[in-house]
Design a protein around this motif. Sequence first.
Motif: not given
Length: 160
Positions: A87, A89-94
């Motif tokens: 990830a 950034d936060w949009n890609e984070w899991t």
Amino acid sequence: MLINSENGVIELESFTTRLYKGMSLDQLEQSDFYKEKYHSIQDVKTGYFWYYFKSIEIQGYQVSFSLCFFGDQLDIIQMNTWENGDAKDWNEWTEEKEMKVFHRNNTFLSQILDRLPTQKQKKPYPSRTFIFPWGNVWSVYDPRSAGSFMGINFNEEENK
């Protein structure tokens, strides 16, 4: 070998640089590693300064270093592996992606230390610890910071 199992010194052979607790900031700034890979600094306003470095290749892994100085002496060494699929950034984070980083960090440490972890914990957070007479090398996934990290802790009596 990246981490000397006798004393915890990190040997960055391609930069003829050694990283160790108590290293002076002057020594770091004069190193090829600093000159080629320095990225940024963060003053946390407590006497501690974090120096961040661009990743380098170590045994097929992209590894970045974060070095924390208290005054002009190296106090904390942290590392992390990185791959293109991580990830950005936060949009890609899991959490699933971050656990992959944690497992990759563990595999990396086992390979460079040529041994399995001494301790494995699931609670309070997933972690692996490699214990040595001078201190330990660790890897953790911390859900509070949503990150996986590796580092080196030195026994207090090892301070120079």
